[in-house]
Scaffold this motif. Structure first.
Motif, short mmCIF file in Angstrom:
data_model
loop_
_atom_site.label_atom_id
_atom_site.label_comp_id
_atom_site.label_asym_id
_atom_site.label_seq_id
_atom_site.Cartn_x
_atom_site.Cartn_y
_atom_site.Cartn_z
N ASP A 32 20.65 91.28 -75.67
CA ASP A 32 21.08 90.40 -74.57
C ASP A 32 21.20 91.19 -73.27
OD1 ASP A 32 21.13 88.17 -76.17
OD2 ASP A 32 23.30 88.26 -76.55
N GLN A 33 21.74 92.40 -73.34
CA GLN A 33 21.87 93.21 -72.15
C GLN A 33 20.50 93.63 -71.63
OE1 GLN A 33 24.53 96.02 -74.04
NE2 GLN A 33 26.20 95.47 -72.64
N GLU A 34 19.60 93.93 -72.54
CA GLU A 34 18.25 94.31 -72.14
C GLU A 34 17.55 93.16 -71.43
OE1 GLU A 34 14.20 96.22 -74.13
OE2 GLU A 34 16.13 96.32 -75.16
N ILE A 35 17.68 91.96 -71.97
CA ILE A 35 17.08 90.79 -71.35
C ILE A 35 17.70 90.55 -69.98
CG2 ILE A 35 16.87 88.27 -71.52
CD1 ILE A 35 16.69 88.69 -74.61
N GLN A 36 19.02 90.70 -69.90
CA GLN A 36 19.72 90.51 -68.62
C GLN A 36 19.19 91.49 -67.57
OE1 GLN A 36 23.94 91.11 -68.79
NE2 GLN A 36 24.27 90.61 -66.63
N LEU A 37 18.99 92.73 -67.96
CA LEU A 37 18.47 93.73 -67.04
C LEU A 37 17.07 93.35 -66.58
CD1 LEU A 37 18.75 96.43 -65.58
CD2 LEU A 37 17.89 97.56 -67.63
N VAL A 80 4.27 92.38 -83.24
CA VAL A 80 5.19 92.38 -82.11
C VAL A 80 6.57 92.00 -82.62
CG1 VAL A 80 5.70 91.44 -79.83
CG2 VAL A 80 3.32 91.76 -80.54
N ALA A 81 7.46 92.98 -82.70
CA ALA A 81 8.76 92.79 -83.35
C ALA A 81 9.63 91.74 -82.65
CB ALA A 81 9.51 94.12 -83.42
N TYR A 82 9.60 91.72 -81.30
CA TYR A 82 10.49 90.85 -80.54
C TYR A 82 9.75 89.67 -79.91
CZ TYR A 82 13.80 94.64 -81.18
OH TYR A 82 14.63 95.58 -81.75
N ARG A 83 8.67 89.24 -80.54
CA ARG A 83 7.87 88.17 -79.96
C ARG A 83 8.65 86.87 -79.83
NH1 ARG A 83 6.46 88.75 -85.21
NH2 ARG A 83 6.12 86.91 -86.53
N GLU A 84 9.64 86.64 -80.69
CA GLU A 84 10.44 85.41 -80.64
C GLU A 84 11.83 85.66 -80.06
OE1 GLU A 84 10.48 83.70 -84.50
OE2 GLU A 84 8.32 83.31 -84.55
N THR A 85 12.09 86.89 -79.63
CA THR A 85 13.42 87.24 -79.12
C THR A 85 13.43 87.37 -77.60
OG1 THR A 85 13.85 88.47 -81.16
CG2 THR A 85 15.31 88.91 -79.29
N PHE A 86 12.46 88.06 -77.06
CA PHE A 86 12.39 88.25 -75.61
C PHE A 86 11.81 87.01 -74.93
CE2 PHE A 86 11.84 93.16 -76.04
CZ PHE A 86 13.22 93.30 -76.19
N PRO A 87 12.25 86.72 -73.70
CA PRO A 87 11.67 85.60 -72.94
C PRO A 87 10.39 86.05 -72.23
CG PRO A 87 13.42 86.61 -71.67
CD PRO A 87 13.38 87.35 -73.00
N TRP A 88 9.37 86.34 -73.00
CA TRP A 88 8.16 86.95 -72.48
C TRP A 88 7.61 86.20 -71.26
CZ3 TRP A 88 6.71 91.61 -74.25
CH2 TRP A 88 7.23 92.02 -75.50
N PRO A 105 12.23 95.80 -68.93
CA PRO A 105 12.98 95.48 -70.15
C PRO A 105 12.99 93.99 -70.44
CG PRO A 105 14.18 97.06 -68.80
CD PRO A 105 13.03 96.58 -67.97
N GLY A 106 12.99 93.64 -71.71
CA GLY A 106 13.15 92.25 -72.10
C GLY A 106 11.88 91.43 -72.13
N GLY A 107 10.72 92.06 -71.94
CA GLY A 107 9.47 91.32 -72.06
C GLY A 107 8.90 90.78 -70.77
N PHE A 108 9.25 91.37 -69.63
CA PHE A 108 8.72 90.97 -68.34
C PHE A 108 7.57 91.91 -67.97
CE2 PHE A 108 13.00 89.44 -68.63
CZ PHE A 108 12.98 88.18 -68.02
N VAL A 109 6.37 91.37 -67.82
CA VAL A 109 5.17 92.18 -67.58
C VAL A 109 4.52 91.75 -66.26
CG1 VAL A 109 2.88 92.81 -68.45
CG2 VAL A 109 4.80 92.52 -70.05
N TYR A 110 4.01 92.73 -65.53
CA TYR A 110 3.41 92.49 -64.22
C TYR A 110 2.05 93.18 -64.17
CZ TYR A 110 8.34 91.56 -63.54
OH TYR A 110 9.61 91.08 -63.69
N VAL A 111 1.06 92.50 -63.60
CA VAL A 111 -0.27 93.07 -63.50
C VAL A 111 -0.78 92.85 -62.07
CG1 VAL A 111 -1.35 90.96 -64.39
CG2 VAL A 111 -2.61 93.11 -64.45
N ARG A 139 10.85 98.92 -76.63
CA ARG A 139 12.06 99.13 -75.83
C ARG A 139 12.02 100.48 -75.12
NH1 ARG A 139 17.22 97.05 -79.17
NH2 ARG A 139 18.04 96.87 -77.05
N HIS A 140 10.85 100.87 -74.67
CA HIS A 140 10.70 102.14 -73.98
C HIS A 140 11.48 102.19 -72.68
CE1 HIS A 140 6.65 103.19 -76.15
NE2 HIS A 140 7.70 103.49 -76.87
N SER A 141 11.48 101.08 -71.93
CA SER A 141 12.20 101.08 -70.65
C SER A 141 13.69 101.35 -70.86
CB SER A 141 12.00 99.73 -69.94
OG SER A 141 10.65 99.55 -69.58
#
Length: 269
Positions: A32-37, A80-88, A105-111, A139-141
């Protein structure tokens, strides 16, 4: 004496609160903290259009639909371990001079549009996106933050204190997001995970290696992502990805739908 007792209480609390994640890595932050970040980082990016000119999803719905089809297709991998956990979520940043993509963190990707235009095929883009998904999923970040800021600050965040410190971390991540660097170990893990993710898709499971090969052939020395510029050179990365694909026996036949050029033309410029 009081300080000594407090020290052991804090250390004991640290080990009590710490746990291994789905990938067996020690984590201090909760999911939850990771997603919040990640959400706060995303808000920082969206509020800074001069540095991060994110394409509007409504105005560029066709481009986002195309990109999300690739992105969520990779996320459907059972690896993908957190495919249903993170708000990708994936966003496109308009900057044709930057060959980069990054994960928060939390599944936010930018290209960046520069990367999309530079790549030759959908397989190539899928390989890079798999790499960035891996940075989030492994969870590298968050692990970088743990290494950089230490137990004390992380504990204050877990205990509901140090809100200003969290804001500072978010600000520093946002300021350096386009150049966020990972260790050699993390890059290797992300490369290998990309192969595993793509092995369950129609794409060439070694799609990421084409990017390294093209950069080498073009002699690119500037404007390239830090996941290429500061860690094992592109030739070694190409070979390692090839070895991983051979080890798991996945298909390296190109999928390469011709519509990728149509996608590139959807981008403003």
């Amino acid at each position: 004496m009081g300080r000594n007792i407090l020290f052991f209480v804090v250390i004991g609390l640290f080990f009590t609160l710490s746990a291994c994640d789905e990938n067996d890595n020690l984590q201090v932050f909760s999911l939850d903290q990771e997603i919040q970040l990640g959400q706060q980082l995303d808000s920082s990016i969206m509020s800074n259009p001069q540095e991060y000119p994110v394409l509007d999803t409504a105005r560029h719905a066709d481009a986002y639909s195309y990109l999300e089809n690739i992105f969520f297709g990779i996320l459907n991998s059972e690896e993908v371990a957190y495919r249903e956990t993170f708000p990708w979520q994936i966003r496109i940043i308009q900057n044709d001079s930057t060959l980069n993509a990054f994960a928060a963190p939390g599944g936010f990707v930018y290209v960046y549009t520069g990367l999309i235009r530079y790549l030759d095929s959908e397989d190539d883009l899928a390989g890079v996106l798999g790499h960035e998904i891996a940075h989030a999923d492994l969870r590298h970040s968050m692990r970088n933050i743990q290494r950089q800021y230490g137990i004390g600050i992380l504990l204050s965040l877990i205990l509901g204190e140090g809100g200003n410190q969290l804001t500072q971390i978010v600000a520093q991540l946002a300021a350096g997001a386009a150049g966020l660097s990972f260790s050699r170990e993390f890059e290797r893990e992300a490369d290998e995970a990309s192969v595993e993710y793509l092995s369950q898709t129609p794409y060439n499971c070694a799609g990421a290696r084409s990017f390294f090969q093209k950069l080498t052939e073009d002699g690119k020395t500037s404007g390239i992502p830090t996941f290429l510029s500061t860690h094992p050179n592109p030739t070694n990365r190409f070979e390692d990805i090839t070895d991983k694909a051979q080890a798991i026996g996945c298909s390296t036949q190109p999928y390469n739908p011709p519509s990728y050029q149509d996608f590139q033309r959807m981008l403003p410029g």
